[in-house]
Design a protein around this motif. Structure first.
Motif, PDB file in Angstrom:
ATOM      1  N   THR A  80       0.837  -1.190   0.000  1.00 30.26           N
ATOM      2  CA  THR A  80       0.000   0.000   0.000  1.00 30.26           C
ATOM      3  C   THR A  80       0.872   1.240   0.000  1.00 30.26           C
ATOM      4  N   CYS A 109     -17.772  -2.143   6.863  1.00 31.57           N
ATOM      5  CA  CYS A 109     -16.606  -2.975   7.167  1.00 31.57           C
ATOM      6  C   CYS A 109     -16.833  -3.897   8.360  1.00 31.57           C
ATOM      7  N   VAL A 267     -13.072  -0.404   1.865  1.00 28.68           N
ATOM      8  CA  VAL A 267     -12.131  -1.455   2.250  1.00 28.68           C
ATOM      9  C   VAL A 267     -12.789  -2.816   2.039  1.00 28.68           C
ATOM     10  N   ARG A 269     -13.534  -5.493   3.375  1.00 24.90           N
ATOM     11  CA  ARG A 269     -13.840  -6.225   4.607  1.00 24.90           C
ATOM     12  C   ARG A 269     -15.334  -6.116   4.861  1.00 24.90           C
ATOM     13  N   LEU A 278      -6.814  -4.709   2.725  1.00 25.95           N
ATOM     14  CA  LEU A 278      -5.843  -4.269   3.722  1.00 25.95           C
ATOM     15  C   LEU A 278      -5.562  -5.385   4.711  1.00 25.95           C
ATOM     16  N   VAL A 299     -11.227  -0.617  11.034  1.00 21.14           N
ATOM     17  CA  VAL A 299     -11.749  -1.176   9.786  1.00 21.14           C
ATOM     18  C   VAL A 299     -11.953  -2.689   9.843  1.00 21.14           C
ATOM     19  N   PHE A 340      -4.888   4.689   7.770  1.00 19.95           N
ATOM     20  CA  PHE A 340      -6.141   4.638   7.006  1.00 19.95           C
ATOM     21  C   PHE A 340      -7.176   5.364   7.825  1.00 19.95           C
TER      22      PHE A 340
END
Length: 343
Positions: A80, A109, A267, A269, A278, A299, A340
């Motif tokens: 990243t 998330c 994200v 997730r 991530l 997250v 993030f």
């Protein structure tokens, strides 16, 4: 939910000592930076070798799951972007007060929805957390969910947090009526900030993610909180740089200052089926507490890979556990950790 990958690589009987490495390199050569590649094998001993290879090559292992007796590892090709921010571990504390919500956002998330179990942190634990957070000189507290204003005692929760540190409550802004409006009005303006989700300059994209009519209701919530004298941040969750730039232009036109805007990417997730994948090593930790324990980052506050400890108290030990885990990541001399921003 199964993490979707661009390529699926079945290892068969191969290991890193018998040809798997060549297959894995070939798969990455057929991929672009940021793509996900899944590796499937009936031999779980591949895991440590794959993790070591990822660290050495600066790729990321973002998911591990067992499916019908076989293990499926998902690797993201490339690291990243490096963050330029420096935020000490423990300077910000996140509290998931609950997980139930009045909305079912398709990229949440932590899978919040009207059907999600509440899993409330509870006022007594929040009060103890607030006292110990003040002793640890926490600079900011963030209260999120679910939708925190679903809770009948959210006023007491926010008051306890605000007494310990400046507090931001993340909300969709749609429940400011009746007793909830009275709760809002009781909060200290100088210590409580509202961060209200607004994903796009016009209703279509926002409503597509969150439900018909939600953009207009969120905007009314923004206007009400501002009229009551609170600082309000606008937070957009976007899927592309173009969407981010469009929202920045909208905020510029409405004279929203930089410190009152948060623009973040979806994200991969929770409920999301696409977005940025991530891993734990990608994220600078922000101590996050739920009813289930202490997590690495908000997250992934219900994901096992981001769980640090089931024990919340004493809070000083929770913070120390996160720092120790972060130190172990840094021992590998990688620089994948990033900020993030959720707020």
């Amino acid at each position: 939910m199964r993490t979707a990958a661009k390529l699926e690589l079945d290892a068969g009987t191969k290991t890193f000592a018998s040809g798997l490495l060549a297959d894995l390199i070939d798969a990455l050569r057929r991929s672009r930076k940021g793509d996900l590649v899944a590796l499937i094998s009936g031999d779980p001993s591949i895991g440590p070798d794959l993790e070591a290879w990822c660290r050495f090559t600066r790729n990321s292992l973002v998911d591990v799951a067992v499916e019908q007796g076989r293990t499926r590892w998902v690797v993201r090709y490339g690291e990243t972007p490096e963050s330029v921010e420096d935020r000490p571990v423990g300077s910000r504390l996140w509290l998931y007060t609950n997980f139930d919500c009045n909305l079912s956002c398709d990229y949440c998330c932590v899978r919040s929805s009207p059907k999600a179990p509440r899993r409330a942190l509870g006022i007594e634990r929040v009060r103890r957390i607030a006292v110990e957070a003040a002793e640890l000189s926490v600079g900011e507290i963030f209260v999120t969910g679910g939708e925190p204003f679903m809770l009948p005692d959210i006023g007491e929760i926010l008051a306890a947090c605000a007494a310990a540190a400046p507090t931001t409550v993340l909300t969709n802004g749609m429940l400011f009526a009746g007793r909830r409006l009275a709760t809002l009005r009781s909060l200290p303006r100088e210590r409580v900030t509202f961060q209200i989700s607004l994903d796009s300059p016009t209703p279509e994209r926002h409503d597509g993610h969150r439900g018909k009519g939600t953009w207009a209701r969120a905007l009314r919530g923004v206007e009400l909180a501002c009229a009551e004298g609170f600082r309000v941040r606008l937070a957009a969750t976007v899927s592309s740089d173009a969407e981010a730039e469009e929202f920045r232009s909208f905020l510029d036109a409405h004279h929203v200052s930089e410190e009152n805007r948060v623009i973040r990417r979806i994200v991969l997730r929770g409920s999301a089926t696409q977005g940025i994948a991530l891993a734990r090593a990608d994220l600078v930790p922000e101590v996050t507490i739920t009813a289930e324990g202490v997590f690495w980052h908000p997250v992934g506050a219900e994901d096992k890979d981001l769980l640090v400890s089931h024990d919340i108290f004493p809070l000083a030990e929770s913070f120390a556990a996160v720092r120790r885990a972060f130190d172990r990541e840094n021992e590998h001399q990688r620089r994948l950790a990033m900020i993030f921003n959720c707020a």
